[in-house]
Design an enzyme around this catalytic site. Structure first.
Site, PDB file in Angstrom:
ATOM      1  N   TYR A 164       0.830  -1.208   0.000  1.00  0.00           N
ATOM      2  CA  TYR A 164       0.000   0.000   0.000  1.00  0.00           C
ATOM      3  C   TYR A 164       0.868   1.263   0.000  1.00  0.00           C
ATOM      4  O   TYR A 164       0.637   2.197  -0.762  1.00  0.00           O
ATOM      5  CB  TYR A 164      -0.901  -0.053   1.228  1.00  0.00           C
ATOM      6  CG  TYR A 164      -1.854   1.089   1.418  1.00  0.00           C
ATOM      7  CD1 TYR A 164      -3.045   1.160   0.688  1.00  0.00           C
ATOM      8  CD2 TYR A 164      -1.598   2.082   2.356  1.00  0.00           C
ATOM      9  CE1 TYR A 164      -3.942   2.199   0.886  1.00  0.00           C
ATOM     10  CE2 TYR A 164      -2.493   3.118   2.566  1.00  0.00           C
ATOM     11  CZ  TYR A 164      -3.665   3.166   1.835  1.00  0.00           C
ATOM     12  OH  TYR A 164      -4.549   4.197   2.035  1.00  0.00           O
ATOM     13  N   LYS A 168       1.078   4.148  -2.898  1.00  0.00           N
ATOM     14  CA  LYS A 168       0.703   5.528  -2.582  1.00  0.00           C
ATOM     15  C   LYS A 168       1.863   6.494  -2.830  1.00  0.00           C
ATOM     16  O   LYS A 168       1.647   7.625  -3.275  1.00  0.00           O
ATOM     17  CB  LYS A 168       0.236   5.613  -1.130  1.00  0.00           C
ATOM     18  CG  LYS A 168      -1.092   4.918  -0.872  1.00  0.00           C
ATOM     19  CD  LYS A 168      -2.197   5.437  -1.771  1.00  0.00           C
ATOM     20  CE  LYS A 168      -3.575   5.040  -1.302  1.00  0.00           C
ATOM     21  NZ  LYS A 168      -4.636   5.491  -2.238  1.00  0.00           N
TER      22      LYS A 168
END
Length: 286
Positions: A164, A168
């Site tokens: 993640y 990002k």
């Protein structure tokens, strides 16, 4: 025209949580909103139409204009279908809020290729696919607003979120370049790292913190960044709990060597190299 009045805005992952808040806020201020949501679970499994349809109904019941789209952002074909929905229903695409995401958390030593790839496909590739499909239309009309959802996990790291966080952080790199390439076409590109209580965060933050993090507190910043008035670009904002703050990379004065230093020479200067007390906003030296 001002604000977001009559602007066609695509919000991906808008069936709940932050995306829903963004879509409702934008529609309340006159935007024509494409509510995209695959309708699956937070780990990306499954699909359905109920979530997107519910948000569209909420918007319409308040006098706003919205249309649902259920395509996956993870593939180019799905992303193009989202843009096609905007064009067929509203005749244009002025802004993209790339918000769709999934979670497959786990410590790095337990990370599987499947979970790594699944998260990057939705967040990073999903952002790329939707923006890439919208980009020619924005260039041609000489106007565009792009907002991607980054995360403090990408900016600062977070245990169990290597996939993640990498995705990002990658989105920040994307908007930095889009801001440069889009400047002469009236296109801005920014990132928001939201802090909000949603199904994505319901079990990874204390309840007393979540109680302060209403998604509605993030939506106004996103609304401004897609507005006509916004001229900021290549910027990252952390938004949550009523606080809106810009974050940026800084660079120290550093040390310049006249010739390649040996290990002892660079070690002797390392404390000066690392000293950020006189740091300035970072720039690309190229």
């Amino acid at each position: 025209m001002s604000g977001v009045q009559d602007r066609v805005v695509i919000v991906t992952g808008a069936g709940g949580g932050l995306g829903r808040a963004y879509a409702r806020f934008l529609a309340a201020h006159g935007a024509l909103v494409v509510v995209n949501d695959l309708g699956g679970a937070r780990n990306g499994v499954g699909a359905g139409t109920t979530m997107a349809d519910a948000v569209v109904e909420e918007i319409r019941s308040q006098g706003g204009q919205a249309v649902a789209n259920y395509s996956s952002v993870a593939e180019a074909e799905g992303a193009q279908a989202i843009i096609d929905t905007a064009l067929s229903e509203f005749g244009a695409v002025h802004a993209v809020v790339s918000n769709a995401g999934i979670l497959r958390d786990g410590a790095f030593h337990k990370m599987t290729d499947e979970n790594w790839e699944a998260v990057l496909k939705v967040h990073l590739y999903g952002g790329y696919h939707v923006i890439r499909a919208a980009w020619p239309h924005m260039r041609e009309q000489g106007f565009g607003r792009i907002v991607v959802a980054t995360s403090t996990s990408g900016l600062y790291g977070n245990f169990g979120q290597a996939n993640y966080g990498a995705a990002k952080a990658g989105l920040v790199g994307l908007i930095n370049t889009l801001a440069i390439e889009g400047a002469k076409y009236g296109i801005t590109a920014n990132a928001v790292a939201p802090l909000a209580a949603t199904r994505m965060t319901e079990d990874i933050a204390p309840q007393e913190l979540l109680d302060k993090l209403d998604p509605a507190l993030v939506a106004p910043a996103v609304g401004y960044l897609v507005s006509d008035e916004n001229q900021d670009t290549a910027s990252v904002f952390v938004v949550g709990g009523g606080l809106v703050q810009r974050v940026a990379q800084f660079q120290s004065p550093g040390v310049t060597f006249s010739s390649p230093p040996d290990l002892a020479e660079i070690a002797a200067q390392w404390s000066t190299i690392s000293d950020m007390s006189d740091a300035k906003l970072g720039t690309n030296p190229v």
